[in-house]
Every structure is written in structure tokens, then in C-alpha cells.
Motif scaffolding. Structure first.
Motif, PDB file in Angstrom:
ATOM      1  N   ARG B 377      35.583  33.896 -53.606  1.00  0.00           N
ATOM      2  CA  ARG B 377      34.926  33.303 -54.771  1.00  0.00           C
ATOM      3  C   ARG B 377      35.062  31.777 -54.725  1.00  0.00           C
ATOM      4  NH1 ARG B 377      36.666  31.444 -59.526  1.00  0.00           N
ATOM      5  NH2 ARG B 377      35.142  31.353 -61.214  1.00  0.00           N
ATOM      6  N   VAL B 378      33.959  31.089 -54.910  1.00  0.00           N
ATOM      7  CA  VAL B 378      33.957  29.622 -54.879  1.00  0.00           C
ATOM      8  C   VAL B 378      33.512  29.115 -56.240  1.00  0.00           C
ATOM      9  CG1 VAL B 378      32.817  27.599 -53.887  1.00  0.00           C
ATOM     10  CG2 VAL B 378      33.568  29.481 -52.399  1.00  0.00           C
ATOM     11  N   ASP B 379      34.254  28.146 -56.725  1.00  0.00           N
ATOM     12  CA  ASP B 379      33.881  27.525 -58.005  1.00  0.00           C
ATOM     13  C   ASP B 379      33.093  26.263 -57.670  1.00  0.00           C
ATOM     14  OD1 ASP B 379      33.673  26.167 -60.357  1.00  0.00           O
ATOM     15  OD2 ASP B 379      35.802  26.292 -60.897  1.00  0.00           O
ATOM     16  N   ASP B 380      31.760  26.223 -58.007  1.00  0.00           N
ATOM     17  CA  ASP B 380      30.972  25.033 -57.665  1.00  0.00           C
ATOM     18  C   ASP B 380      30.494  24.299 -58.911  1.00  0.00           C
ATOM     19  OD1 ASP B 380      29.205  26.891 -58.497  1.00  0.00           O
ATOM     20  OD2 ASP B 380      28.198  27.134 -56.566  1.00  0.00           O
ATOM     21  N   THR B 381      31.226  24.466 -59.982  1.00  0.00           N
ATOM     22  CA  THR B 381      30.831  23.771 -61.203  1.00  0.00           C
ATOM     23  C   THR B 381      31.270  22.312 -61.176  1.00  0.00           C
ATOM     24  OG1 THR B 381      32.837  24.509 -62.276  1.00  0.00           O
ATOM     25  CG2 THR B 381      30.880  25.848 -62.647  1.00  0.00           C
ATOM     26  N   GLY B 382      32.255  21.969 -60.356  1.00  0.00           N
ATOM     27  CA  GLY B 382      32.755  20.596 -60.313  1.00  0.00           C
ATOM     28  C   GLY B 382      31.955  19.745 -59.332  1.00  0.00           C
ATOM     29  N   LYS B 383      32.504  18.569 -58.995  1.00  0.00           N
ATOM     30  CA  LYS B 383      31.828  17.662 -58.062  1.00  0.00           C
ATOM     31  C   LYS B 383      31.706  18.297 -56.686  1.00  0.00           C
ATOM     32  CE  LYS B 383      33.113  13.114 -59.857  1.00  0.00           C
ATOM     33  NZ  LYS B 383      34.492  12.645 -60.018  1.00  0.00           N
ATOM     34  N   ARG B 384      32.804  18.962 -56.312  1.00  0.00           N
ATOM     35  CA  ARG B 384      32.875  19.569 -54.988  1.00  0.00           C
ATOM     36  C   ARG B 384      33.128  21.060 -55.176  1.00  0.00           C
ATOM     37  NH1 ARG B 384      37.125  19.070 -51.789  1.00  0.00           N
ATOM     38  NH2 ARG B 384      38.434  18.237 -53.434  1.00  0.00           N
ATOM     39  N   PRO B 385      32.524  21.895 -54.362  1.00  0.00           N
ATOM     40  CA  PRO B 385      32.867  23.307 -54.475  1.00  0.00           C
ATOM     41  C   PRO B 385      34.314  23.531 -54.003  1.00  0.00           C
ATOM     42  CG  PRO B 385      31.387  22.943 -52.623  1.00  0.00           C
ATOM     43  CD  PRO B 385      31.530  21.624 -53.324  1.00  0.00           C
ATOM     44  N   VAL B 386      35.050  24.393 -54.724  1.00  0.00           N
ATOM     45  CA  VAL B 386      36.428  24.692 -54.316  1.00  0.00           C
ATOM     46  C   VAL B 386      36.629  26.204 -54.278  1.00  0.00           C
ATOM     47  CG1 VAL B 386      37.627  22.584 -55.018  1.00  0.00           C
ATOM     48  CG2 VAL B 386      37.128  24.334 -56.720  1.00  0.00           C
ATOM     49  N   LEU B 387      37.532  26.605 -53.386  1.00  0.00           N
ATOM     50  CA  LEU B 387      37.844  28.025 -53.247  1.00  0.00           C
ATOM     51  C   LEU B 387      38.725  28.466 -54.415  1.00  0.00           C
ATOM     52  CD1 LEU B 387      37.706  30.541 -51.405  1.00  0.00           C
ATOM     53  CD2 LEU B 387      39.759  29.682 -50.265  1.00  0.00           C
ATOM     54  N   ARG B 388      38.244  29.411 -55.216  1.00  0.00           N
ATOM     55  CA  ARG B 388      39.028  29.903 -56.356  1.00  0.00           C
ATOM     56  C   ARG B 388      38.921  31.428 -56.446  1.00  0.00           C
ATOM     57  NH1 ARG B 388      41.126  25.832 -56.051  1.00  0.00           N
ATOM     58  NH2 ARG B 388      41.187  24.076 -57.512  1.00  0.00           N
ATOM     59  N   PRO B 389      39.602  32.144 -55.534  1.00  0.00           N
ATOM     60  CA  PRO B 389      39.527  33.608 -55.577  1.00  0.00           C
ATOM     61  C   PRO B 389      40.032  34.134 -56.911  1.00  0.00           C
ATOM     62  CG  PRO B 389      40.670  32.838 -53.612  1.00  0.00           C
ATOM     63  CD  PRO B 389      40.521  31.660 -54.505  1.00  0.00           C
ATOM     64  N   ARG B 390      39.525  35.314 -57.290  1.00  0.00           N
ATOM     65  CA  ARG B 390      40.062  35.976 -58.477  1.00  0.00           C
ATOM     66  C   ARG B 390      40.543  37.362 -58.092  1.00  0.00           C
ATOM     67  NH1 ARG B 390      36.533  34.414 -63.907  1.00  0.00           N
ATOM     68  NH2 ARG B 390      37.179  32.222 -63.883  1.00  0.00           N
ATOM     69  N   ILE B 391      41.613  37.778 -58.758  1.00  0.00           N
ATOM     70  CA  ILE B 391      42.084  39.150 -58.566  1.00  0.00           C
ATOM     71  C   ILE B 391      42.324  39.767 -59.926  1.00  0.00           C
ATOM     72  CG2 ILE B 391      43.176  38.771 -56.316  1.00  0.00           C
ATOM     73  CD1 ILE B 391      45.877  38.635 -57.801  1.00  0.00           C
TER      74      ILE B 391
END
Ligand code: SF4
Lengths: 362, 509
Positions: B377-391
Motif C-alpha cells: 500500500r502506498v500513500d500518495d496524498t503527500g508531496k511524495r508517494p510513501v510506502l505505508r502498508p496496512r495490516i
């Protein structure tokens, strides 16, 4: 028990025809050890020899003192008191007060010595009083006490001096020993206040600061420290007034109890140990692990309480929701009994704890 | 005392046997610990009477002081003890390892191993401290000269006693404290301070319940006290008379009688110490049989660091430690000890699920099974997309964390999990927790294998954190007012008029 007799007569009957055990500052201090225990209050009130009771019912206690320690204590005290207390006077920094030895020879009775002490308190304000005799009422009985010393200080207040042979090393001492010494000194403060009142002087001139004199570091040189014994005084007062109302405790006991230790032909108490045990059991106890250090009956009471959470200590019992019986704790934890309303909260926690242990302990 | 330990104590009463309250060992146990059992003379200020000491269960060494009130004999004893303890400690000053420091710009060296002293109970640590205090200021010249090894022994003993105050240090340990931290008995803490009773609850002789064996061990005839205090009955009935015989013999002119009286004292004291010696090794075997916790080695490395520094200090002729710390030094030290205490507590919980369970009970942690995992899961709401896995983790533990709390799993300490949703499941008291993960997954937008918890994995999350706590700031000594131990104070060792010299002439009678 017959309601008409005086508490004294009732206590004498409980003890039987043997002389009451004599109290001293140490045993009076020990009374504050477990103030909630009726068994102890009654036995001590009646002057029963608890050590002997414990032996006779098969639970001898261990309260010996090493002769090495006794010798050392005596040597230290003698050094301080030699030459009219020269070492002490130097240590206290007082302006060389007079020194008065009130021991009055081997023949002097307690009463005589007590009245000499009263006289000295009246007439010799600036005096270091050695071997004074004081007294205190414990459960309606007069108890004579011999403090190490009473000093009259420059600030016009009496100070009790307590000489102890445990060391103060780099200004630190064993806190347990200091607190025991403070309780004993508080006994003397209380007794001295009563004596002053009887001598017609203001009892409040006795300071609640006592002087504790101990050997310094690894030497035989004395060092003194002031300790505030107000807390010990209030505990002591509470327990003594409880003992003074001992008849109320006696009213709750079954008739015909006796802790008679009168010796038979073989010199041992003649009473059947089982009967004595039954009578002891008839007086409610409140065992706590602290008893092991303060009460001669502790091995018996511990065995009696072995299925109770009390043997584990106060903080453990609290964590177990205040539940008294070990089997009840476990049954609640396993969920094999229904909790009563006031156990409900504890039961939830115990069951959670039980599940966790079951999950994790192989 | 936690509810979990309290329950274990209740279970111990019912079972007649101690119950474990830890699943791993939280202390380091050396391959060659020095077992040290001191006895003192009643009524005296830490006057040594005897010690049984050694690193080999089959070869205990016994030192006695036939007349503990005699100062000369006490210092003979100190010198003989130094002959055992100093070579033991110095024996570890050989092989070193390089440790990078200052962000790998520098290295320093520490010894590969370090000494470890085990005493029966906390009072034994008190003996080490006081004997260190009474020997480290001694002079090798003047009126009462002692051998140079005596003040050196004092410095070492003081060092060990100081280390014993550091939570998590394993340089000087008391066996009763160590055992009680791992086992719950069916008796009170007061009784657990009796080594014989404690060891027998945990490891009773075959065919006997722990409760029974522990009670038997309370009899000083069966199991003499583990010291330093002796049994008053032994003092009065046995030791006192034997000392008297020795005293008379040493004043007479029959050397054979004196030797015989000395041997008799040795035998009596050996008889008092031997049962404790056996218990010490029995207790150590119990401790050794547990696997060490994951952070034990790192804590021992800190011990080795401190040991390496101190041996350099001593080799360089370092002065004896001050009698008491100044105010600033004391405050700094207290602060350090508090921090060490906190991290030790958290490390134990991370190392040991049974200790973590106490935090689960208190709502500071939960254990559950991963039921959903989106490792990419990637969070792309910010300036840069970041890896933010969810469990998603399903647990039966109560979950008291509000959404937004940051948690960590002991199995992945580099990774943080932010609580997104907490949803109670209708049936069976379960809770679903959705966590968003960051950190510990490299820099890319794909999580490396194994860096995100997988479906089916059982995992712990907790709000406890091993994070870095900033050290406190205290004024330097020069800036401290003298009322708080500032400048007008000099080291005791520098000042011939102060305690250093006074101590050397201290009357020991
Ligand atoms: S040992 Fe028994 S009698 Fe003594 S104070 Fe404790 S409970 Fe009371």
C-alpha cells in the motif's frame, strides 16, 4: 466470660497462676507491630509468655540474640557513660550538666527508683539522668521502664537519649534498626511525659526529638543524630489506648479460655498442648508476614493461615482483589465459581490473568 | 507486584511448588562466576568473620578471621581476600574487541569478558559495599600500614557495589533477587529473602514438595543463614566458646594448641557456610537452565565497557572513590539509574512474552493474529508517494488505544504501527485493529520480504517504546553553589586531613 469481673481479674484468669511476663520498651514497641491482632493484644495484655506458648504447642519461635552483639552493646554504652558521662557530654555539646546516677544500688525497688526519678526531674533540671526509672500503663497494668538516659538540654526541653550499637557509616544507618530504635525511644518519651505530669511539670517539655547515639563508621567513637518520633508516638498511643480497652476485646471471647502455663512435675507446662492450641485458635488473629519479625507466635499463626492469601503479604492480597482464600482466588480465576457482587471486578482481572498465564507458561 | 505475579503466587501455594514468572533469563550468567558468601560478627560494624569464595563448585576456598575484633587480623583477611579477588578480576583484562564510537569515526576497546560476583542475598551486596568502604582508604604507610592490595581490593569492591545499583547490570548479583525475579513462590517476599527457603520452593529435593522443603530449610540447624548475619544460636553455643578456646591458645605458648583451635574454628565456619555454598550452585543451575533474553548480551556488553574503563582507571593508579557523592554527582547518578531502570523494564517486556503479558493485562499491549495484510500500500496524498502498508490484527486482549496511537512490535522494533481503526467484533470478545506501518522497510516503494507481518502471523503490539530518552542536564561542578556540593570541596584522597587519613587511623576496636 463473666461480665462482672474487672479486666485485671479476667486477664489474670487467662494467664493462670503464673507470674505475668514483664514488659520492657522493646516488648511495648513490638505491640505496635500488628495492632489489628486480637490474639496478640489479649495474650500481651494478660502477660502470657508467648514464647513458651509457641514452644508448648509445637511452633517454637526463633528470637535469639547473639551474645557478641550484647557484649558489644554493653561495652559501647559503658564507654559513653564512664566518668559521669564525659564522652556523652562532649558529644551532646552541652555546657557540662550535672550527672546523676539513679540506679540506687541493687536493693532499690522499682517504686523507690521511680520516686527518686520524679524527685530528680523536679529538682535537677540541668542534669544528665542515668538509669532513671519510668513507668507506663499497659492493659491496666503498671510497667516499669529503664531508658538508657534522659538528658536535659540547653533549649529547656528534655530529650531522651537512646544508645544503640549499630554503626552509622558515612552518615547512614540501617533504616530498619533506626526505626526500631525510634519506636523504643518513643516508649520512653511517652513514659517520661507521664512522669513529668506526675511531678507537677509540663509534660510537653519532653521533646519528640530523641537523640540516637551510635558508633561512627567502623570505630567506637560515638555519633549522635536527632530523630523525630512523632509518628511512632501516635501509633504507640493508639495501641496503648486499645490495650486499655481490653475488656471490650475480652467480651468477644468464649467463656473458659485459659493460656495457663503452670508447670507440672517435669517442669514443663502441664496443660495438654492440644487444648492450649484450641484456646489459642479461639482468639482471632490477623497474620501478616511482618509477624515473623515481631511476634513469638508467628510460626503457629502462619501455619494456621496457610490457605489464606495473607501468607503472601499485603500487596499480593491487594493484587488479588483482597480475596482472602487462595482456593477462592483460583476458583474465580478458573471461572469455576460465580463471583459475589463485590468479587466481580477482581474476578474479571483474575480470569484475564489466568488466561494469559495458561497461554504463556508451558 | 502485578496481578499476574500475585496469581502465580496463589498457584504456587496450591501446587506446593514455585511457578515461573519469566520465560527467559534476564540476567547474564558468566561461565565462571565468583560465588562469594561473607559472614560477619554479630554486633560489629561489618567485621568479617569468614567467607567462602570460589569459581569452582568442587573447590570452595574458606577464609576466616579467628578474632574479628582484632584489626590486624581483619586486614590480614582483607589481604588474603585480595589474593583471590584481584587475580580473578584482572584475569579478564586480556583479550579485547574494538567497538566503534562517535558514529564510527573512532574506536575504543573493551574486554571480551568481565568478572561476575554472585552473593546469596542483598545483605551480601551491603557487605561488599561496606568492606570496600573500610579498605579503600587504607594507607600503605604510616601507623597502621597495610599491603597495597588492600586499598586496591577496596576500590574494586566499591566498584562492584556501585554496579549492583545499576538496573540490568550483572556484575554483582544477589541470587535471591535474581531467583525472585523469575519465580513466584507460595510465601511472602520476607521469606523469599531466605536463600534456602527460596531455592527449595523452586528446586526441591526429589520426592518432596517445594513448600515442605522450604519450611525445613528455615531451621538454622538444617540450613544455616546465608549471611552475612550468623545464627545467634550458633554464636552463643558453638562459635563463642570456640573463639574463647582460640583466644586462650593464642595467648599461651603452645603453637600446636593454637593451630588446633584455629582448625576447629575453620571446621565450624565451614559447616555454617557449606550448605549455602551448595544452594548457591543449585540456584545458579536453575538460572542457567533458562535461555537468556535477547537483550541480555547487550547489557552485559555495557558491563564489559564499564569494567574495561574501571580497570584502566585502577591500573593508572586512580584514587579511591569518594565517601559520598556531591549533590550534582548524586543527582546525575540518580537520573542515570532511573533511566537504566526504565529501559531495563522495557527490554524485559520485549524479551519475554510473560512479562509483556503484564502490560497486556494493563492495556498497554495486545497480541493477535494478522488477518489482512496489504504490504504494498502506498500513500500518495503527500508531496511524495510513501510506502505505508496496512495490516489488520484480531485479538482477544482488551484494546484501550485510541486511534492515532503509535505502537511498536517487539519482533520489529524499527517499525512503527499507527492505530487506524479499532473495531470490536460482535461475537466472542474479539477486537479488530487496523495498523498503518512505517519504517523498517528500506527506502523503496516495495516492502522487502519479511518486513511486513504476514497473514496468519501472531504478533504483539505495544505502546512501550525502547526509544531514546535524552539525558538530563545538570550544572557542572564549577557552576554549582557550594551549598549543593559545588567547588569548595576536594577529593578525599587529596586531602591528608580529611577522611582519607582519618580512615587510615580509624579505630577499629
Ligand atoms: S503472629 Fe499471630 S498472634 Fe502474633 S501478631 Fe501475628 S497474627 Fe497476631
Amino acid at each position: 466470660m463473666a461480665q462482672t469481673s474487672t479486666p485485671d481479674a479476667r486477664l489474670d484468669r487467662l494467664r493462670g497462676p503464673v507470674a505475668p511476663r514483664r514488659h520492657n520498651a522493646r516488648t511495648i514497641a513490638a505491640l505496635t507491630g500488628n495492632p489489628g491482632c486480637t490474639r496478640r493484644a489479649v495474650l500481651d495484655g494478660a502477660g502470657v509468655d508467648k514464647m513458651k506458648v509457641a514452644e508448648h504447642i509445637g511452633f517454637p519461635g526463633r528470637f535469639g540474640q547473639s551474645s557478641f552483639a550484647i557484649v558489644r552493646g554493653n561495652v559501647f554504652e559503658a564507654r559513653l557513660k564512664a566518668n559521669e558521662g564525659a564522652a556523652l557530654v562532649g558529644l551532646l555539646g552541652v555546657d557540662v550538666p550535672k550527672y546523676l546516677d539513679l540506679s540506687g544500688g541493687p536493693k532499690a525497688s522499682n517504686e523507690e527508683r521511680y520516686s527518686r526519678t520524679l524527685e530528680a526531674l523536679r529538682d535537677n533540671p540541668d542534669t544528665l539522668l542515668d538509669h532513671p526509672m519510668l513507668r507506663l500503663e499497659v492493659a491496666g497494668r503498671r510497667v516499669y521502664l529503664e531508658p538508657d538516659l534522659v538528658a536535659f538540654q540547653l533549649d529547656n526541653r528534655y530529650h531522651v537519649v537512646e544508645i544503640k550499637s549499630f554503626p552509622v557509616i558515612d552518615e547512614q544507618a540501617d533504616p530498619g534498626k533506626v526505626s526500631a530504635a525510634a519506636t523504643q525511644a518513643a516508649v520512653y518519651v511517652l513514659a517520661l511525659r507521664e512522669a513529668l505530669a506526675e511531678a507537677g511539670r509540663d509534660p510537653e517539655t519532653v521533646s519528640h526529638h530523641v537523640l540516637l547515639v551510635c558508633p561512627k563508621d567502623f570505630s567506637n567513637q560515638p555519633v549522635s543524630s536527632m530523630i523525630d518520633v512523632r509518628r511512632q508516638l501516635s501509633v504507640l498511643r493508639r495501641q496503648l489506648s486499645r490495650m486499655a480497652r481490653i475488656d471490650q476485646l475480652l467480651d468477644t471471647l468464649p467463656d473458659g479460655l485459659t493460656f495457663d502455663l503452670e508447670a507440672g512435675d517435669d517442669g514443663e507446662p502441664a496443660r495438654d498442648p492440644e487444648a492450649l492450641t484450641a484456646d489459642i485458635e479461639a482468639v482471632p488473629a490477623r497474620y501478616a508476614p511482618d509477624c515473623l519479625a515481631t511476634c513469638e507466635l508467628s510460626f503457629f499463626c502462619r501455619a494456621e493461615a496457610r490457605t489464606s492469601t495473607a501468607v503472601l503479604g499485603r500487596s499480593v492480597r491487594e493484587e488479588l482483589g483482597g480475596i482472602e482464600d487462595v482456593q477462592t482466588v483460583l476458583a474465580l480465576a478458573h471461572g469455576t465459581i460465580e463471583p459475589t457482587p463485590d468479587q466481580a471486578e477482581a474476578a474479571v482481572l483474575l480470569q484475564a490473568a489466568y488466561r494469559l498465564r495458561a497461554e504463556l507458561v508451558p | 507486584m502485578s496481578t499476574l505475579t500475585a496469581l502465580a503466587k496463589a498457584q504456587a501455594v496450591a501446587a506446593g511448588r514455585a511457578q515461573p514468572i519469566a520465560t527467559v533469563r534476564h540476567a547474564h550468567i558468566s561461565d565462571m562466576p565468583l560465588v562469594f558468601i561473607p559472614l560477619t560478627m554479630a554486633g560489629e560494624a561489618n567485621a568479617p568473620l569468614a567467607v567462602m569464595v570460589g569459581t569452582d563448585e568442587d573447590r570452595p576456598e574458606l577464609l576466616i578471621v579467628p578474632q574479628p575484633r582484632d584489626r590486624g587480623l581483619r586486614f590480614d583477611f582483607a589481604a588474603r581476600l585480595a589474593e583471590i579477588l584481584l587475580p580473578y578480576a584482572e584475569g579478564f583484562c586480556s583479550a579485547t574487541e574494538a567497538v566503534p564510537t562517535d558514529r564510527k569515526r573512532d574506536v575504543r576497546y573493551r574486554y571480551l569478558d568481565a568478572p561476575q560476583i554472585i552473593v546469596p542475598a542483598p545483605a551480601g551486596i551491603g557487605f561488599v559495599r561496606l568492606f570496600g568502604r573500610s579498605t579503600r582508604f587504607r594507607r600503605t604507610d604510616g601507623d597502621y600500614p597495610v599491603l597495597p592490595t588492600v586499598p586496591l581490593l577496596g576500590r574494586w569492591l566499591t566498584f562492584f557495589a556501585d554496579r549492583a545499583e545499576q538496573p540490568g547490570s550483572s556484575m554483582l548479583l544477589s541470587l535471591t533477587e535474581m531467583l525472585s525475579a523469575h519465580w513466584a513462590t507460595g510465601q511472602s517476599g520476607h521469606e523469599d529473602a531466605h536463600l534456602g527457603s527460596l531455592v527449595n520452593w523452586i528446586a526441591p529435593p526429589p520426592g518432596m514438595s517445594g513448600a515442605k522443603a522450604a519450611r525445613l530449610a528455615e531451621d538454622p540447624e538444617v540450613c544455616p543463614p546465608a549471611g552475612p548475619a550468623t545464627d545467634p544460636g550458633f554464636d552463643n553455643d558453638v562459635l563463642g566458646p570456640a573463639m574463647e578456646i582460640y583466644r586462650a591458645a593464642s595467648e599461651g605458648d603452645d603453637p600446636e594448641a593454637e593451630r588446633a583451635a584455629y582448625r576447629e574454628l575453620e571446621d565450624l565456619l565451614r559447616g555454617q557456610l557449606a550448605p549455602t555454598w551448595e544452594l548457591m550452585w543449585r540456584g545458579l543451575r536453575v538460572m542457567r537452565s533458562m535461555p537468556p533474553g535477547a537483550s541480555v548480551e547487550a547489557r552485559w556488553a555495557q558491563d564489559r565497557d564499564v569494567f574495561s574503563d574501571f580497570s584502566l582507571y585502577v591500573q593508572g593508579g586512580g584514587a579511591p572513590q569518594a565517601r559520598r557523592d556531591g549533590a550534582v554527582a548524586a543527582a546525575t547518578r540518580l537520573h542515570k539509574l532511573e533511566r537504566a531502570g526504565q529501559s531495563y523494564a522495557i527490554e524485559r517486556a520485549f524479551d519475554d512474552p510473560l512479562i509483556m503479558a503484564e502490560h497486556r493485562l494493563g492495556g498497554e499491549a495486545f497480541v493477535g493474529e494478522v488477518t489482512l495484510s496489504k504490504p504494498d500500500r502506498v500513500d500518495d496524498t503527500g508531496k511524495r508517494p510513501v510506502l505505508r502498508p496496512r495490516i489488520q490484527v484480531v485479538t482477544t486482549d482488551p484494546v484501550l488505544f485510541p486511534e492515532g496511537t503509535t505502537l511498536v512490535s517487539p519482533s520489529k522494533p524499527q517499525q512503527k504501527g499507527r492505530v487506524i481503526f479499532v473495531t470490536p467484533v460482535e461475537d466472542g470478545g474479539k477486537t479488530e485493529v487496523v495498523l498503518e506501518l512505517s519504517g523498517g522497510m528500506g527506502r523503496g516503494l516495495r516492502a522487502p520480504a519479511g518486513s511486513v507481518p504476514e497473514v496468519g502471523e501472531r504478533i504483539t503490539y505495544t505502546s512501550l517504546s525502547l526509544g531514546y530518552a535524552p539525558p538530563g542536564t545538570f550544572p557542572s561542578r564549577e557552576e554549582t553553589p557550594w551549598t549543593h556540593g559545588g567547588p569548595p570541596q576536594y577529593s578525599i584522597a587529596d586531602d591528608p586531613l580529611d577522611q582519607g587519613d582519618h580512615a587510615a587511623t580509624e579505630d577499629w576496636s
